[in-house]
Write a protein that holds these residues in place. Structure first.
Motif, PDB file in Angstrom:
ATOM      1  N   MET A   1       0.850  -1.127  -0.025  1.00 32.68           N
ATOM      2  CA  MET A   1      -0.081  -0.064  -0.069  1.00 32.68           C
ATOM      3  C   MET A   1       0.924   1.315  -0.116  1.00 32.68           C
ATOM      4  O   MET A   1       1.780   1.321   0.714  1.00 32.68           O
ATOM      5  N   GLU A   2       0.585   2.195  -1.017  1.00 25.66           N
ATOM      6  CA  GLU A   2       1.258   3.333  -1.032  1.00 25.66           C
ATOM      7  C   GLU A   2       0.819   4.723  -0.207  1.00 25.66           C
ATOM      8  O   GLU A   2      -0.421   4.793  -0.457  1.00 25.66           O
ATOM      9  N   PHE A   3       1.459   5.291   0.572  1.00 20.06           N
ATOM     10  CA  PHE A   3       0.819   6.306   1.367  1.00 20.06           C
ATOM     11  C   PHE A   3       1.367   7.619   0.763  1.00 20.06           C
ATOM     12  O   PHE A   3       2.353   7.858   0.756  1.00 20.06           O
ATOM     13  N   ASP A   4       0.235   8.529   0.345  1.00 25.69           N
ATOM     14  CA  ASP A   4       0.757   9.926   0.107  1.00 25.69           C
ATOM     15  C   ASP A   4       0.391  10.769   1.262  1.00 25.69           C
ATOM     16  O   ASP A   4       0.008  10.015   2.242  1.00 25.69           O
ATOM     17  N   SER A   5       0.595  12.150   1.213  1.00 26.70           N
ATOM     18  CA  SER A   5       0.368  13.057   2.310  1.00 26.70           C
ATOM     19  C   SER A   5      -1.146  12.962   2.834  1.00 26.70           C
ATOM     20  O   SER A   5      -1.221  13.118   4.044  1.00 26.70           O
ATOM     21  N   THR A   6      -1.999  12.967   1.749  1.00 25.07           N
ATOM     22  CA  THR A   6      -3.504  12.902   2.232  1.00 25.07           C
ATOM     23  C   THR A   6      -3.851  11.584   2.959  1.00 25.07           C
ATOM     24  O   THR A   6      -4.659  11.909   3.729  1.00 25.07           O
ATOM     25  N   THR A   7      -3.665  10.437   2.382  1.00 23.39           N
ATOM     26  CA  THR A   7      -3.805   9.179   3.066  1.00 23.39           C
ATOM     27  C   THR A   7      -3.135   9.166   4.380  1.00 23.39           C
ATOM     28  O   THR A   7      -3.857   8.838   5.472  1.00 23.39           O
TER      29      THR A   7
ATOM     30  N   ALA B   1      -2.377  11.780   6.404  1.00 24.24           N
ATOM     31  CA  ALA B   1      -2.829  12.654   7.216  1.00 24.24           C
ATOM     32  C   ALA B   1      -4.088  12.297   7.890  1.00 24.24           C
ATOM     33  O   ALA B   1      -4.684  12.540   8.996  1.00 24.24           O
ATOM     34  N   ILE B   2      -5.097  11.907   6.878  1.00 20.39           N
ATOM     35  CA  ILE B   2      -6.472  10.935   7.197  1.00 20.39           C
ATOM     36  C   ILE B   2      -6.217   9.871   8.363  1.00 20.39           C
ATOM     37  O   ILE B   2      -7.060   9.719   9.389  1.00 20.39           O
ATOM     38  N   ALA B   3      -5.306   9.214   7.874  1.00 20.52           N
ATOM     39  CA  ALA B   3      -5.097   8.107   8.948  1.00 20.52           C
ATOM     40  C   ALA B   3      -4.374   8.457  10.592  1.00 20.52           C
ATOM     41  O   ALA B   3      -5.193   8.126  11.350  1.00 20.52           O
ATOM     42  N   PHE B   4      -3.802   9.645  10.473  1.00 20.49           N
ATOM     43  CA  PHE B   4      -3.207  10.117  11.448  1.00 20.49           C
ATOM     44  C   PHE B   4      -4.243  10.771  12.301  1.00 20.49           C
ATOM     45  O   PHE B   4      -4.504  10.378  13.467  1.00 20.49           O
TER      46      PHE B   4
ATOM     47  N   ALA C   1      -0.334  15.417  23.800  1.00 20.49           N
ATOM     48  CA  ALA C   1       0.751  14.535  23.966  1.00 20.49           C
ATOM     49  C   ALA C   1       0.672  13.549  22.912  1.00 20.49           C
ATOM     50  O   ALA C   1       1.608  13.000  22.371  1.00 20.49           O
ATOM     51  N   MET C   2      -0.566  13.060  22.612  1.00 20.76           N
ATOM     52  CA  MET C   2      -0.864  12.008  21.506  1.00 20.76           C
ATOM     53  C   MET C   2      -0.267  12.474  20.010  1.00 20.76           C
ATOM     54  O   MET C   2       0.289  11.964  19.385  1.00 20.76           O
ATOM     55  N   VAL C   3      -0.641  13.965  19.911  1.00 22.92           N
ATOM     56  CA  VAL C   3      -0.423  14.472  18.924  1.00 22.92           C
ATOM     57  C   VAL C   3       1.050  14.794  18.607  1.00 22.92           C
ATOM     58  O   VAL C   3       1.830  14.046  17.323  1.00 22.92           O
ATOM     59  N   VAL C   4       1.838  15.050  19.601  1.00 22.82           N
ATOM     60  CA  VAL C   4       3.338  15.369  19.639  1.00 22.82           C
ATOM     61  C   VAL C   4       4.031  13.909  19.231  1.00 22.82           C
ATOM     62  O   VAL C   4       4.968  13.847  18.609  1.00 22.82           O
ATOM     63  N   PHE C   5       3.559  12.916  19.994  1.00 24.13           N
ATOM     64  CA  PHE C   5       4.113  11.529  19.903  1.00 24.13           C
ATOM     65  C   PHE C   5       3.894  10.944  18.669  1.00 24.13           C
ATOM     66  O   PHE C   5       4.748  10.381  18.067  1.00 24.13           O
ATOM     67  N   GLY C   6       2.791  11.034  18.091  1.00 24.04           N
ATOM     68  CA  GLY C   6       2.250  10.511  16.754  1.00 24.04           C
ATOM     69  C   GLY C   6       3.135  11.277  15.617  1.00 24.04           C
ATOM     70  O   GLY C   6       3.746  10.761  14.640  1.00 24.04           O
TER      71      GLY C   6
END
Length: 64
Positions: free
Chosen positions: A1-7, A9-12, A41-46
């Motif tokens: 599976m190839e991830f681009d920036s949009t995919t 960001a949506i997964a994140f 904290a979740m955002v920074v760690f992610g």
């Protein structure tokens, strides 16, 4: 599976939303604590894990 920036960001965003939503619904912590302490904290760690993973992926595909 190839991830681009949009995919990516949506997964994140989906992963963070599921985690925060689960904590809010379960009532384990106060809402203020979850939104002011856990969410950032979740955002920074992610973002840190995403940066490390991206660098590792670039290293693996560079052919050394």
């Amino acid at each position: 599976m190839e991830f681009d920036s949009t995919t990516t960001a949506i997964a994140f965003v989906a992963l963070i939303a599921i985690g925060v939503g689960g904590l809010l619904v379960s009532g384990v912590m106060a809402t203020g604590t979850v939104l002011m302490m856990v969410l950032p904290a979740m955002v920074v760690f992610g973002l840190l894990c995403l940066a490390i993973g991206t660098q590792y992926g670039q290293h693996r595909t560079s052919g050394r």
